[in-house]
Enzyme design. Structure first.
Site, PDB file in Angstrom:
ATOM      1  N   HIS A   1       0.832  -1.201   0.000  1.00  0.00           N
ATOM      2  CA  HIS A   1       0.000   0.000   0.000  1.00  0.00           C
ATOM      3  C   HIS A   1       0.871   1.258   0.000  1.00  0.00           C
ATOM      4  O   HIS A   1       0.569   2.232  -0.707  1.00  0.00           O
ATOM      5  CB  HIS A   1      -0.917  -0.024   1.222  1.00  0.00           C
TER       6      HIS A   1
ATOM      7  N   GLU B   1       2.185   1.807  -3.478  1.00  0.00           N
ATOM      8  CA  GLU B   1       1.150   2.381  -4.341  1.00  0.00           C
ATOM      9  C   GLU B   1       1.078   3.899  -4.160  1.00  0.00           C
ATOM     10  O   GLU B   1       0.980   4.653  -5.131  1.00  0.00           O
ATOM     11  CB  GLU B   1      -0.204   1.740  -4.003  1.00  0.00           C
ATOM     12  N   HIS B   2       1.154   4.362  -2.922  1.00  0.00           N
ATOM     13  CA  HIS B   2       1.122   5.802  -2.665  1.00  0.00           C
ATOM     14  C   HIS B   2       2.367   6.489  -3.229  1.00  0.00           C
ATOM     15  O   HIS B   2       2.272   7.558  -3.844  1.00  0.00           O
ATOM     16  CB  HIS B   2       1.058   6.061  -1.151  1.00  0.00           C
TER      17      HIS B   2
ATOM     18  N   GLU C   1      -4.796   7.846   7.255  1.00  0.00           N
ATOM     19  CA  GLU C   1      -5.728   6.880   6.674  1.00  0.00           C
ATOM     20  C   GLU C   1      -6.020   5.754   7.662  1.00  0.00           C
ATOM     21  O   GLU C   1      -7.172   5.321   7.813  1.00  0.00           O
ATOM     22  CB  GLU C   1      -5.133   6.326   5.373  1.00  0.00           C
TER      23      GLU C   1
END
Length: 421
Positions: free
Chosen positions: A47, A50-51, A127
């Site tokens: 993740h 991906e960022h 998040e």
């Protein structure tokens, strides 16, 4: 179908579907690596990668990436899931070369600047905090962890605050080198697309992907079931009751999908009608069935006030258990119709169709024709649908709950209630 598939010498696969009369196109890059491919010391890394892909390359700053695609009226997005990571763009047909260039740039030439990395870690911590503050999201993380304890497939995709803060550039680069390989990558595109031109552009632009054999294998999933609950001062109890489902490769997958839709997939479903409409025990209640490459999860979610938990539990379980014996032909027809509409709706949206064909290539190494899928759904008998539901309900229950959870059934009580039906 107008689907075309090409495999480049590097192993990179390209699948497109030209949809007549459209002037826009969706394009995306799907990598066959997600959170379940992370080692214990890599939790949350897919993740984070991906960022970071959007945070600058040797040719473009993070701002350049955003401005270039939006100057053309397009948009970029990305998502990490349990088994893959996707990077997507939606653009005018004439701007397909730009979209492919940006996607290739961020996936093969990102710099992972140290300052950007620290800022993005902060964004991800926000998040993670947002999920902690959203019980209807958090309860599903708890559910997955309880269903698959001590396994990567059961861990939250976002990672943990403690682990994310420790990741450095070397960890990101190592994960990318290991998993972002041409043989594990699919480029999908739909809408106003030119397959041959996309293939030519992809061969030229994605040369930076490793051509070594992919290393995206993960340990087989082992469903166990369990019980996890967080007592919090909330107005509602958020409850997920689940069971072992089916891999999307199973011949009975569609049968369990129809069963899930029939018992809790719409306003006419048993759960909605009995729990909400007839008794007013919940505002939100629905069933689900998620298929993975080697397992699945089936169950239902409900949110209800503390005073209604005790009544909701047996009513909802009775809806599931009785459906495994008495689901009607009319209920099955409604559920089948819902599934077919969902399938055909994807053909009307370039973004949805792009995702559909890329996921099918990732899962089956081919694109399934709509006639084939519709035939599988239509051919299901009521006996097959009931058996699929009964088989799932006979597995060890998983219970996850947040809020006033004192009256939520234990897994043993869930199993006993279902056996008594």
């Amino acid at each position: 179908m107008s689907v075309r598939i090409t495999t480049l010498p590097s192993g990179l696969r390209i699948v497109t579907d030209a949809i007549p009369h459209l002037e826009t196109a969706a394009v995306g890059v799907w990598i066959g690596a997600g959170s379940r491919h992370e080692g214990d010391d890599e939790h949350g890394l897919s993740h984070l990668l991906e960022h970071m892909a959007f945070k600058g390359t040797r040719r473009r700053s993070a701002r350049d990436i955003a401005e270039e695609i939006e100057m053309a009226g397009g948009d970029l997005n990305a998502a990490t899931s349990t088994e893959h990571t996707a990077y997507n763009a939606h653009i005018l047909a004439a701007d397909m070369p730009l979209a492919l260039d940006i996607l290739a740039d961020i996936l093969t030439d990102s710099t992972f600047d140290a300052d950007e990395l620290e800022r993005e870690k902060g964004v991800i911590l926000q998040e993670i905090g947002a999920v902690e503050d959203t019980p209807d999201d958090l309860v599903f993380d708890l559910f997955n962890a309880s269903a698959f304890p001590d396994q990567a497939i059961g861990r939250p995709i976002l990672g943990t605050a403690e682990r994310v803060t420790k990741f450095g550039r070397d960890a990101i680069g190592g994960f990318l080198e290991t998993h972002y390989r041409a043989g594990a990558t699919i480029i999908g595109a739909a809408g106003a697309v030119d397959h041959d031109q996309i293939c030519a552009d992809a061969e030229r632009r994605f040369g930076g992907l490793s051509v070594q054999a992919s290393k995206t294998e993960s340990p087989p999933a082992l469903y166990r079931g369990g019980d996890i609950r967080l007592k919090r001062r909330l107005e509602q109890a958020h409850i997920v009751i689940g069971f072992e489902g089916l891999t999307y490769k199973s011949e009975n997958f569609y049968a369990l999908q129809v069963f899930a839709n029939a018992v809790g997939g719409g306003m006419s479903s048993r759960l909605f009608q009995e729990v909400r409409e007839s008794r007013g025990l919940a505002y939100s209640i629905h069933a689900f069935h998620w298929g993975f490459s080697d397992t699945g999860l089936f169950g239902f979610y409900a949110a209800t006030g503390a005073k209604d938990v005790a009544e909701l539990m047996p009513v909802a379980l009775d809806c599931l258990g009785s459906a495994a014996h008495s689901l009607t032909e009319a209920e099955a027809r409604r559920a089948k119709a819902q599934m077919k509409v969902s399938l055909l709706t994807a053909l009307e949206s370039p973004a949805a169709r792009c995702e559909q064909i890329a996921r099918q290539m990732m899962a089956f190494d081919r694109v399934l024709g709509r006639e084939e899928i519709i035939a599988k759904i239509d051919d299901l008998t009521i006996e097959q649908i009931r058996r699929a539901g009964a088989r799932a309900l006979s597995s060890a229950p998983t219970v996850a709950a947040i809020g006033p959870v004192g009256k939520v059934h234990t897994p043993d009580r869930v199993a006993a209630r279902l056996r008594a039906i």
